[in-house]
Design a protein around this motif. Structure first.
Motif, PDB file in Angstrom:
ATOM      1  N   HIS A 110       0.836  -1.204   0.000  1.00  0.00           N
ATOM      2  CA  HIS A 110       0.000   0.000   0.000  1.00  0.00           C
ATOM      3  C   HIS A 110       0.872   1.256   0.000  1.00  0.00           C
ATOM      4  O   HIS A 110       1.117   1.832  -1.043  1.00  0.00           O
ATOM      5  CB  HIS A 110      -0.980   0.019   1.177  1.00  0.00           C
ATOM      6  CG  HIS A 110      -1.950  -1.105   1.193  1.00  0.00           C
ATOM      7  ND1 HIS A 110      -2.708  -1.441   0.100  1.00  0.00           N
ATOM      8  CD2 HIS A 110      -2.287  -1.986   2.177  1.00  0.00           C
ATOM      9  CE1 HIS A 110      -3.481  -2.466   0.389  1.00  0.00           C
ATOM     10  NE2 HIS A 110      -3.244  -2.832   1.633  1.00  0.00           N
ATOM     11  N   TYR A 141       0.110   4.246   1.022  1.00  0.00           N
ATOM     12  CA  TYR A 141      -0.690   5.363   0.508  1.00  0.00           C
ATOM     13  C   TYR A 141      -0.064   6.727   0.810  1.00  0.00           C
ATOM     14  O   TYR A 141      -0.072   7.630  -0.032  1.00  0.00           O
ATOM     15  CB  TYR A 141      -2.092   5.359   1.140  1.00  0.00           C
ATOM     16  CG  TYR A 141      -2.881   4.100   0.993  1.00  0.00           C
ATOM     17  CD1 TYR A 141      -3.056   3.496  -0.253  1.00  0.00           C
ATOM     18  CD2 TYR A 141      -3.487   3.512   2.101  1.00  0.00           C
ATOM     19  CE1 TYR A 141      -3.808   2.335  -0.381  1.00  0.00           C
ATOM     20  CE2 TYR A 141      -4.240   2.350   1.977  1.00  0.00           C
ATOM     21  CZ  TYR A 141      -4.396   1.771   0.745  1.00  0.00           C
ATOM     22  OH  TYR A 141      -5.139   0.633   0.623  1.00  0.00           O
ATOM     23  N   THR A 148       0.708  -2.514  -4.853  1.00  0.00           N
ATOM     24  CA  THR A 148      -0.490  -1.689  -4.819  1.00  0.00           C
ATOM     25  C   THR A 148      -1.695  -2.536  -5.199  1.00  0.00           C
ATOM     26  O   THR A 148      -1.557  -3.565  -5.872  1.00  0.00           O
ATOM     27  CB  THR A 148      -0.368  -0.494  -5.773  1.00  0.00           C
ATOM     28  OG1 THR A 148      -1.537   0.323  -5.677  1.00  0.00           O
ATOM     29  CG2 THR A 148      -0.201  -0.953  -7.217  1.00  0.00           C
ATOM     30  N   LEU A 175       0.725   5.826  -6.897  1.00  0.00           N
ATOM     31  CA  LEU A 175       2.156   5.579  -6.921  1.00  0.00           C
ATOM     32  C   LEU A 175       2.770   6.283  -8.133  1.00  0.00           C
ATOM     33  O   LEU A 175       2.148   6.346  -9.198  1.00  0.00           O
ATOM     34  CB  LEU A 175       2.443   4.085  -7.032  1.00  0.00           C
ATOM     35  CG  LEU A 175       2.539   3.272  -5.761  1.00  0.00           C
ATOM     36  CD1 LEU A 175       1.179   3.165  -5.089  1.00  0.00           C
ATOM     37  CD2 LEU A 175       3.091   1.878  -6.052  1.00  0.00           C
TER      38      LEU A 175
END
Length: 404
Positions: A243, A245, A271, A280
């Motif tokens: 992830h 984020y 991801t 990304l």
């Protein structure tokens, strides 16, 4: 085995010879003679595209509800609240966990995924029950796919007494990778959390995969600690941040600096192509040689209604959420979903060399292959035809979305 009349990565029609587990020869279509002494079976390509098979490197097989009646979402906000919702309901499914995990893995293979990295939640509630279900599914489909299992402390390691011991028990029971999660925001003691995770990795000689949902500076602080331990223990090529984020909402210079540090430490990232979050920097990551993989995350489970066992569908989602329109960028998403993830599971495979790199179909490559209908690779991502044939280690394991 000959695979007749296919178009590798959408190129000119070819015939491909597979010997054992490897691609042995690629010649123009019709140039190789049929039949003769020692000739093997043939696969009809029918002009379809030839691509590397998919690699799903971030999936939670142990929470799947694919194939079961639709269940309205009851989870609340935040990782801890969602985990408690899952904990309260996962045993109530219409069929047992072993059956539904095995079924979902079969659906993934039938749609073209032959490399899988699945999490299995281990905590003081489930203990090893969910891990054992994933291990059993791996054994059932042993000849059809390569599966790595991550012992995943979804509930953290410090909030519930005995969690760290269950994580170690999972490694002793056959897990291939040790997981971690949000060292700052969930356990609120990042040093102790990561010391446990990396300590177990060093003791058992396994890779590390850390879920990182933490925002902004907090996420970058956790990433710093992960990079620090990777280098200190010589674990380059064996660590992945899932992830991430919050890692990419800083300035351009900070993003570039972090990408360079990930590349230097050979720390990979994966991801699930989420919407509504910071994307990304895919082009920058591949430019610097960072290993990037794609996964489906949950499969219509207690966390969300998304996921359908089809990595071609998730490749479309990756391209869509990044706003890609150019063919080379959409095809790059295919490269990430296939060989990008494969290079995470097998670090001896080279990292993608750039946005235009289309590996996986050369002589000497392992014959993990997908034949799929489509005018071009980009068209195949947009159309997502069910006309597919799947090979794993040189053997046909699925055709027309049905297992063999």
């Amino acid at each position: 085995m000959w695979i007749r009349d296919v178009r590798p990565w959408g190129g000119d029609p070819c015939d491909v010879r597979v010997e054992g587990e490897l691609v042995a020869e690629v010649v123009p279509a019709g140039a190789a003679r049929s039949g003769g002494a020692g000739s093997g079976p043939e696969v009809a390509g029918r002009g379809r595209l030839l691509l590397p098979a998919f690699s799903d490197v971030h999936v939670h097989l142990d929470s799947t509800r694919l194939g079961l009646p639709f269940r309205p979402h009851t989870g609340g906000p935040g990782v801890w609240t969602m985990m408690l919702n899952d904990r309260a309901h996962w045993r109530e499914a219409e069929v047992g966990i072993r059956e539904r995990v095995t079924d979902t893995l079969g659906r993934m293979i039938a749609r073209g995924t032959t490399r899988v990295r699945s999490f299995a939640q281990v905590d003081v509630d489930a203990r090893l029950e969910r891990l054992e279900a994933v291990l059993e599914a791996r054994e059932t489909h042993r000849g059809r796919a390569e599966v790595q299992v991550i012992a995943f402390p979804q509930a953290g390691l410090l909030r519930e007494e005995g969690s760290a011991q269950v994580l170690e028990d999972a490694l002793r029971a056959g897990a291939d990778v040790v997981g971690g999660i949000d060292p700052c925001s969930l356990d609120r003691d990042p040093v102790r959390h990561l010391d446990i995770v990396f300590g177990l990795a060093e003791r058992y000689g396994v890779p590390v995969d850390v879920h990182l949902h933490e925002p902004g500076e907090l996420g970058r602080f956790s990433a710093d600690l992960i990079l620090e331990r990777t280098l200190a223990l010589g674990m380059q090529g064996n660590v992945l941040i899932s992830h991430g984020y919050g890692l990419w909402d800083g300035s351009e210079s900070r993003t570039r600096e972090l990408v360079e540090r990930l590349a230097d430490a050979d720390v990979a990232t994966s991801t699930v192509a989420p919407g509504g979050r910071q994307n990304l920097p895919l082009e920058l990551l591949v430019e610097h040689g960072v290993r990037v993989g794609l996964g489906e995350d949950g499969q219509r489970d207690y966390w969300s209604p998304y996921g359908n066992a089809d990595m071609l569908d998730r490749t479309w989602q990756l391209a869509f959420t990044h706003g890609f329109r150019r063919d080379d960028l959409v095809e790059h998403c295919l490269a990430l979903a296939t060989r990008g993830g494969a290079s995470i599971m097998d670090r001896d495979l080279p990292r993608l060399a750039g946005v235009g790199d289309r590996p996986g179909l050369a002589v000497g490559d392992r014959a993990d292959l997908l034949l799929v209908a489509g005018e071009t690779p980009t068209a195949a991502v947009m159309d997502r035809s069910g006309d597919r044939t799947v090979l794993h280690r040189g053997r046909v394991v699925a055709d027309g979305l049905e297992l063999r």
